[in-house]
Each structure stands twice: as C-alpha cells, then as structure tokens.
Design a protein around this motif. Structure first.
Motif, PDB file in Angstrom:
ATOM      1  N   LYS A  12       8.745 -36.434  47.346  1.00 56.15           N
ATOM      2  CA  LYS A  12       7.560 -36.647  46.508  1.00 56.15           C
ATOM      3  C   LYS A  12       7.749 -37.885  45.639  1.00 56.15           C
ATOM      4  CE  LYS A  12       4.566 -34.460  43.091  1.00 56.15           C
ATOM      5  NZ  LYS A  12       4.066 -33.190  42.538  1.00 56.15           N
ATOM      6  N   GLN A  13       8.961 -38.010  45.094  1.00 55.43           N
ATOM      7  CA  GLN A  13       9.236 -39.120  44.183  1.00 55.43           C
ATOM      8  C   GLN A  13       9.016 -40.476  44.864  1.00 55.43           C
ATOM      9  OE1 GLN A  13       9.638 -39.101  41.085  1.00 55.43           O
ATOM     10  NE2 GLN A  13      10.543 -41.069  40.545  1.00 55.43           N
ATOM     11  N   MET A  54       0.441 -36.218  46.809  1.00 55.40           N
ATOM     12  CA  MET A  54       1.613 -37.018  47.180  1.00 55.40           C
ATOM     13  C   MET A  54       2.389 -36.391  48.337  1.00 55.40           C
ATOM     14  SD  MET A  54       1.820 -39.784  45.459  1.00 55.40           S
ATOM     15  CE  MET A  54       0.059 -40.011  45.301  1.00 55.40           C
ATOM     16  N   MET A  55       1.988 -35.197  48.746  1.00 59.51           N
ATOM     17  CA  MET A  55       2.742 -34.473  49.765  1.00 59.51           C
ATOM     18  C   MET A  55       1.927 -34.271  51.040  1.00 59.51           C
ATOM     19  SD  MET A  55       5.909 -33.307  48.569  1.00 59.51           S
ATOM     20  CE  MET A  55       6.053 -34.978  49.133  1.00 59.51           C
ATOM     21  N   ILE A  80       5.431 -41.236  45.080  1.00 63.98           N
ATOM     22  CA  ILE A  80       4.874 -41.618  43.770  1.00 63.98           C
ATOM     23  C   ILE A  80       5.233 -43.070  43.468  1.00 63.98           C
ATOM     24  CG2 ILE A  80       4.889 -41.175  41.281  1.00 63.98           C
ATOM     25  CD1 ILE A  80       5.551 -38.251  41.868  1.00 63.98           C
ATOM     26  N   LEU A  81       6.499 -43.417  43.708  1.00 64.43           N
ATOM     27  CA  LEU A  81       6.933 -44.788  43.426  1.00 64.43           C
ATOM     28  C   LEU A  81       6.135 -45.786  44.256  1.00 64.43           C
ATOM     29  CD1 LEU A  81      10.824 -44.312  43.271  1.00 64.43           C
ATOM     30  CD2 LEU A  81       9.256 -44.609  41.350  1.00 64.43           C
ATOM     31  N   MET A 104       4.642 -29.377  42.602  1.00 59.56           N
ATOM     32  CA  MET A 104       6.027 -29.646  42.971  1.00 59.56           C
ATOM     33  C   MET A 104       6.639 -30.678  42.019  1.00 59.56           C
ATOM     34  SD  MET A 104       7.691 -31.180  46.414  1.00 59.56           S
ATOM     35  CE  MET A 104       7.304 -29.875  47.557  1.00 59.56           C
ATOM     36  N   TYR A 105       7.877 -30.411  41.603  1.00 64.67           N
ATOM     37  CA  TYR A 105       8.563 -31.333  40.729  1.00 64.67           C
ATOM     38  C   TYR A 105       8.930 -32.619  41.467  1.00 64.67           C
ATOM     39  CZ  TYR A 105      12.084 -33.529  37.825  1.00 64.67           C
ATOM     40  OH  TYR A 105      12.773 -34.449  37.084  1.00 64.67           O
ATOM     41  N   ALA A 106       8.794 -33.738  40.789  1.00 63.08           N
ATOM     42  CA  ALA A 106       9.398 -35.011  41.188  1.00 63.08           C
ATOM     43  C   ALA A 106       9.632 -35.717  39.866  1.00 63.08           C
ATOM     44  CB  ALA A 106       8.467 -35.820  42.073  1.00 63.08           C
ATOM     45  N   HIS A 107      10.613 -36.619  39.817  1.00 57.45           N
ATOM     46  CA  HIS A 107      10.928 -37.239  38.528  1.00 57.45           C
ATOM     47  C   HIS A 107       9.688 -37.834  37.862  1.00 57.45           C
ATOM     48  CE1 HIS A 107      15.004 -36.329  39.136  1.00 57.45           C
ATOM     49  NE2 HIS A 107      15.327 -37.339  39.919  1.00 57.45           N
ATOM     50  N   SER A 108       8.801 -38.403  38.668  1.00 60.77           N
ATOM     51  CA  SER A 108       7.619 -39.073  38.101  1.00 60.77           C
ATOM     52  C   SER A 108       6.358 -38.232  38.211  1.00 60.77           C
ATOM     53  CB  SER A 108       7.415 -40.418  38.794  1.00 60.77           C
ATOM     54  OG  SER A 108       8.576 -41.212  38.718  1.00 60.77           O
ATOM     55  N   ASP A 140      -1.316 -31.011  46.862  1.00 59.97           N
ATOM     56  CA  ASP A 140      -0.554 -32.068  46.192  1.00 59.97           C
ATOM     57  C   ASP A 140      -0.762 -33.380  46.954  1.00 59.97           C
ATOM     58  OD1 ASP A 140       1.487 -33.789  45.258  1.00 59.97           O
ATOM     59  OD2 ASP A 140       2.752 -32.082  44.721  1.00 59.97           O
ATOM     60  N   ASN A 194      11.898 -32.816  46.483  1.00 62.66           N
ATOM     61  CA  ASN A 194      11.540 -33.446  45.211  1.00 62.66           C
ATOM     62  C   ASN A 194      11.617 -34.963  45.323  1.00 62.66           C
ATOM     63  OD1 ASN A 194      13.379 -30.764  43.899  1.00 62.66           O
ATOM     64  ND2 ASN A 194      11.193 -30.949  43.621  1.00 62.66           N
ATOM     65  N   LEU A 195      12.627 -35.444  46.037  1.00 62.86           N
ATOM     66  CA  LEU A 195      12.760 -36.893  46.217  1.00 62.86           C
ATOM     67  C   LEU A 195      11.728 -37.428  47.212  1.00 62.86           C
ATOM     68  CD1 LEU A 195      16.633 -37.390  46.188  1.00 62.86           C
ATOM     69  CD2 LEU A 195      15.000 -37.814  44.353  1.00 62.86           C
ATOM     70  N   ASN A 237      15.150 -29.709  38.617  1.00 66.13           N
ATOM     71  CA  ASN A 237      15.206 -30.538  39.818  1.00 66.13           C
ATOM     72  C   ASN A 237      16.083 -29.867  40.869  1.00 66.13           C
ATOM     73  OD1 ASN A 237      15.117 -32.674  41.627  1.00 66.13           O
ATOM     74  ND2 ASN A 237      16.740 -33.810  40.581  1.00 66.13           N
ATOM     75  N   GLY A 238      15.455 -29.333  41.893  1.00 64.79           N
ATOM     76  CA  GLY A 238      16.217 -28.678  42.948  1.00 64.79           C
ATOM     77  C   GLY A 238      16.204 -27.162  42.858  1.00 64.79           C
ATOM     78  N   GLN A 283       2.737 -46.116  42.847  1.00 66.06           N
ATOM     79  CA  GLN A 283       2.748 -46.924  41.617  1.00 66.06           C
ATOM     80  C   GLN A 283       2.880 -48.403  41.934  1.00 66.06           C
ATOM     81  OE1 GLN A 283       5.971 -44.976  39.586  1.00 66.06           O
ATOM     82  NE2 GLN A 283       4.573 -43.927  38.193  1.00 66.06           N
ATOM     83  N   VAL A 304       1.354 -39.045  38.341  1.00 64.87           N
ATOM     84  CA  VAL A 304       0.421 -38.907  39.462  1.00 64.87           C
ATOM     85  C   VAL A 304      -0.946 -38.484  38.937  1.00 64.87           C
ATOM     86  CG1 VAL A 304      -0.044 -37.782  41.626  1.00 64.87           C
ATOM     87  CG2 VAL A 304       2.304 -38.208  40.941  1.00 64.87           C
TER      88      VAL A 304
END
Lengths: 314, 278
Positions: A189-190, A239-240, A193-194, B270-274, A237, A186-187, B170-171, A197, B278
């Motif tokens: 991907k995060q 971002m992945m 994304i960041l 897939m989950y991500a905070h943001s 996806d 998950n991070l 998350n997770g 952005q 996207v």
C-alpha cells in the motif's frame, strides 16, 4: 423452501489496465469479486501470462528449460518471436539480466537497443524488467522506457529506493508501472501511496507483492495477495485496487525441485515433468489468490495453466 | 490514571553512562522533568544488570526518590535487583511496582512470591510460553493464570496491573483491537475491576517519526475509552500530554486524521506508513 446462497457484496473493484497497442493490446483486471467468484460479481478480464525472455543466455539453467528453449535462447529476438509465433504468447516479459552490475554490467544504452529490437519483432505487449538491483534499474529502465516510447509497455520493478526515476520515465513515455514491495501488504500500500504522491496515476500501476515458489513461501505470497484483494474489494481501499503482477520465473526456476537430477533424487521422478509441473502448480495457486499478470518461463507449463484458465473462465 | 514515565532507561546512552558512573545528576534531572510533566510513577529500567543489579537498583531508587515524591516501577529481569529496589524504596510516596511477571510458569514462580513478600504492585504481562497471544480471549486466559498465582502466593489481586501486550500496528494491525478488547474484558475478571496498564509506545514501533505521535495518541484515547487505568508513556512528549489532559486527540491533531487513524486501529482501513495522505 429453497436455500438462499449467501453472497458477499463488494464495495470496490480491481482496476483494469491495458498494455500494448493495436489489435494485440491486452486488458487485465476489472473483477468486482474475489478471483473467479463468478456467482458474486464480474470475474473481469482473462489473466495474462507473459513469456519470460532473457537478454542473455541463461546461466546454469535447469535441464528441463534447456530441452524446451535451448534452440532460441541465444537471441532475445528469436526467443520472443518463438513465443509469439510458435507458442501463441499474448505477451512477452523481457528481462534485462545483462545489466546486472554483479554480472555482465551491460550499459543502459545496450539494454535499450535490445528493447528496440524485440519491439520491432513482435506485435504483442511487452513487459520490461530490469536486473532488480535498485541503483542500476533506475537508469536502465529509463533508457528502456525511452526506447519503447509509445508502445504502452509495462516496466519495473519500481521499489521504494528508485520509484521516482522509473515512474518519471514511465509517465514521460506512456508506459505502465510495476510497483514492487517485499512480501508485506502494508508496504504494498505504501509504495502505491508514494507513487500517487509523485503524481503517478494509480490506474497505471500493477502491484507486485513478491512471488514465491511452491514449497518456498507460496502460502505467504498467497496470504499477502488475499489481504490486498480484501482491502481493495471489501474496504474499497483505492490504493489496493491495481491488478496483481507475479513474477514466477524469478523464483520457481531456482528451487531444488526443478533443478535436482534423477540420479540424485530418483524418488522424485522425471525431472522434466517435475519442473514443468512445479511452475504450473505455483501459477495455478497464485491464480486462485488473485494474480492478473504472471511472468512464466516454460512454454509447456504455460500451456497447462492456460487450459486451467480456460476452465475457470468458462 | 496511572502515568508511568518511561525515560529512565538503560537503552538511552546518557542514562546508561550515568548508571555506570553512578552519576546522580542526569538521572535526577530526567526524573524531575518527568514528574513535573505529569508522571505519577517512574519506570526504572536498568536492563538485565547481570553484574551489579542489586547495588545499581538500590542506588538508583534512592537517587531518584531523593528528588521526586512518586513511587517507582522496577523494570528488570534480575530478581535480586528487584528485591534490592523494593527494600530501598520509600513507600511514603506510594506502593512500588514490579515490571513485570508474564504468564510463563518460571516467571510466575519467581516474581509473584517476591511481590507477595513485599505486598507491592506488579504488572502481569499477558504473554505465555507458547508465543504471542492471538486475540483478547487468549490474553484473558493468561490473565486468569496470573491472578490464580497471586491468590496462591497471597498477593491481593488488586495489586496486579494486567498488561494486554501491545504489539506494533505495522504488521499486526488486527492486534490493536485485540488489545483494546482485552483491556475491556480484563475489568470483568474481578469486582472491583482489575487494573490495567500498557506499554503504549509499542503501537508505533517501526512507524515513521512523524506518525508516532498521532498513532500513540489515538490508541491511548481508544484504550482509555475501554477503561484503561495506567500506561507507561513518555511524559516529556508535550503533544501526547496535551491529549492526556484534554482526553481528545483532536485537541492536537486534525479531526479528520484522528478519525482516519481510529479506522486504521479498528481495521477498517489498511495501515501503510502514509495512510493519512491518501
């Protein structure tokens, strides 16, 4: 009636990325199926192993590495040239350990000097790694990126705390970026994304999901890579989909199995063989998971893994 | 829909201080505010309350029911405190509830007999001694254990509210659908259908503040569609209560965001905070 083999159809693909310039530039990624599933799609470009070179003599090195590299590791230029000219390296990963604030605390300027010297000595692509302390890596990698301007290096690792500085330096000087996350898809991907952005092109990112050594969490890294790949290929996806970067050197050479002497643990067998195989076995597993770029240290281990790649790509 | 307000909680500093000082005002104020906002039951979480559990629970139940006419959900691991709360509870406003038993033997053996003795409601949390349930089937297996125990001790199974155990998205992304599926499956375990309840805010744990609202709202909507009959929630969240009122997260959040969040809940993205950006 002939049996019909069930095949997965993938919606996405792994992005391809080129590092380095000229004839020796290397392109990785591009697969349209899970790793080495040549029966389902394109395998993509050959995975790349970058030979680790430190900018300072390693502290407390394992004996097996000493045997292989002691004659060159007093000088990063000599070390890099040895890997390129004697070992046939396709890329070098220069780790600026001297900049560690808890160690020598070398300045960004001195790190940049080393980068310049190494780049002058080689014509293969260069990966530039900081000391992996967020606050210091920002200015160090910025100086290094300036020094390496136009050489299309891969720099990192950018983390949530410092990605803006490092990404800006990469963009300004035409480099690619390693996006690091701590063993959490998950991070992973995060951070992508960041970076997106912050107007950083997803095509210029490699994902570092955190390497783990055999016996020390390898299966966690494996699962995280699998999950990222599944999201990129099966769920398309965006971002992945960056290529996967695994820094084995940073984890393999710390573990007991590569360091322990034969006197202490005779039942574990020959120390050198054990150490070389530990790195090679870790690397081979991560290749299966989906590694596109790996940083490794032992030339012997690398040769072993290159042979495995030959067979997998055949 | 049973809407259990979650704001009387020992974890909140002001509430904790009020509980310790036996100061009725802050507790009564938040009790009134929650009921005015739509809560049909109030959770009373006094923590483990090892020193003075029974006295505290007795006092707080009376204090709260002085100002609001709703039943209470007694939330503590201290069984003596639960008993004291059940004795003090004014059943004129409805049956009290115990929060909670799980499927663990020791918990079933201690909490279920008390529920039977008072013939009150009880939350049956689908957690066993052997770690987190992997999927909806495992949750159902635990639910059956809880229902079996109820039959054994003489508690009508209509008094059980099965809680599938919401884990943070998350997770544990795949667990969101396991929860939703479990809520659907629980209802088939009895006729009339079993009641269900969730601790909703868990879904958004560790998510950034700005994401909590939409995650909670969308998950709630999906659970309601699966037949959910109760939820422990923050009724003072205006946006959330608007979603409860309209039944539609898109009445508060952009439809495109709601659609994308549903895909994340279903595991299609897939989950991500943001992920919304996207």
């Amino acid at each position: 009636m002939a049996v019909e083999i069930l095949k997965e159809n993938y919606a996405g693909k792994v992005l391809s990325m080129t590092i380095g310039v000229g004839d020796r530039a290397v392109t990785v990624g591009g697969a349209t199926a899970l790793p080495f599933h040549s029966f389902e799609g394109e395998v993509g470009n050959r995975p790349l192993i970058a030979y680790e070179v430190l900018d300072t003599v390693p502290e407390d090195p394992p004996a097996s590495l000493q045997e292989e590299l002691e004659s060159v590791w007093d000088d990063p230029v000599k070390w890099a040239k040895y890997c390129q000219d004697e070992q046939g390296a396709r890329a070098i990963a220069l780790r600026l350990v001297s900049t560690d604030p808890d160690g020598q605390d070398a300045s960004p300027e001195s790190a940049a000097e080393t980068v310049k010297k190494v780049l002058d000595a080689i014509d293969i692509p260069l990966v530039i790694l900081g000391c992996f302390k967020e606050a210091k890596d920002g200015p160090v990698l910025k100086a290094a990126a300036d020094a390496a301007r136009g050489c299309n290096c891969l720099i990192g690792k950018a983390q949530e705390e410092n990605y803006k500085t490092i990404a800006a330096a990469a963009t300004a000087n035409g480099h690619k970026l390693i996006a690091f996350s701590n063993l959490d898809f998950n991070l992973a991907k995060q951070i992508n994304i960041l970076l997106s952005q912050a107007d950083f092109d997803i095509n210029n990112i490699v994902t570092d999901p955190t390497a783990s050594a055999l016996g020390y969490g390898l299966e966690y890294t494996y699962s995280v890579i699998e999950r990222i790949r599944a999201a990129g290929l099966m769920q398309n996806d965006a971002m992945m989909q960056p290529p996967m970067f695994l820094d084995l050197s940073s984890v393999v050479w710390k573990v007991k199995e590569v360091k322990a002497s034969e006197e202490d643990l005779p039942e574990w067998g020959d120390r050198t063989e054990r150490a070389v195989h530990w790195e090679a076995a870790t690397a081979t597993s991560l290749l299966m998971a989906g590694a596109e770029i790996m940083v490794m240290t032992s030339p012997r281990a690398i040769q072993t893994v290159e042979k495995t790649i030959d067979q997998l790509m055949a | 829909m049973l809407l259990i307000g979650e704001r009387i909680n020992v974890i909140t500093k002001a509430q904790r201080a009020a509980m310790e000082a036996r100061d009725p005002k802050p507790i009564q104020e938040i009790a009134k505010a929650q009921v005015e906002a739509g809560a049909t039951m109030l959770d009373i979480n006094i923590g483990p309350a090892e020193d003075d559990g029974p006295q505290l629970m007795d006092w707080i139940v009376k204090t709260v029911q002085e100002v609001v006419q709703v039943p209470l959900c007694l939330d503590t691991t201290n069984l003596d405190a639960i008993r004291a709360g059940l004795k003090a509870h004014n059943n004129e406003w409805g049956k009290p509830m115990i929060n909670s038993t799980s499927g663990e033997t020791v918990r079933l053996n201690t909490f279920m007999p008390v529920a039977a003795e008072f013939q009150c409601d009880i939350i049956g949390l689908c957690l066993s001694g052997s770690g987190l349930p992997a999927d909806a089937n495992e949750r159902c297996a635990i639910a059956v254990d809880i229902m079996g125990k109820a039959a054994e001790v003489g508690l009508p199974i209509e008094n059980i509210h099965l809680d599938p155990l919401v884990l943070m998205l998350n997770g544990n992304q795949e667990q969101a659908m396991h929860c939703i599926n479990a809520v659907e499956m629980f209802q088939t375990l009895n006729d009339p259908p079993m009641k269900t309840v969730v601790g909703l805010s868990n879904i958004a744990n560790t998510a950034p503040m700005e994401m909590k609202g939409i995650l909670t709202a969308v998950f709630y909507k999906m659970l309601v569609d699966a037949g959910l009959s109760g939820a422990i929630i923050d009724t003072l969240e205006k946006d959330f209560m608007e979603v409860v009122r309209t039944g539609d997260p898109a009445s508060v959040y952009p439809a495109e965001h709601v659609e994308k969040t549903m895909k994340v809940m279903r595991g299609e993205i897939m989950y991500a905070h943001s992920f919304l950006e996207v």
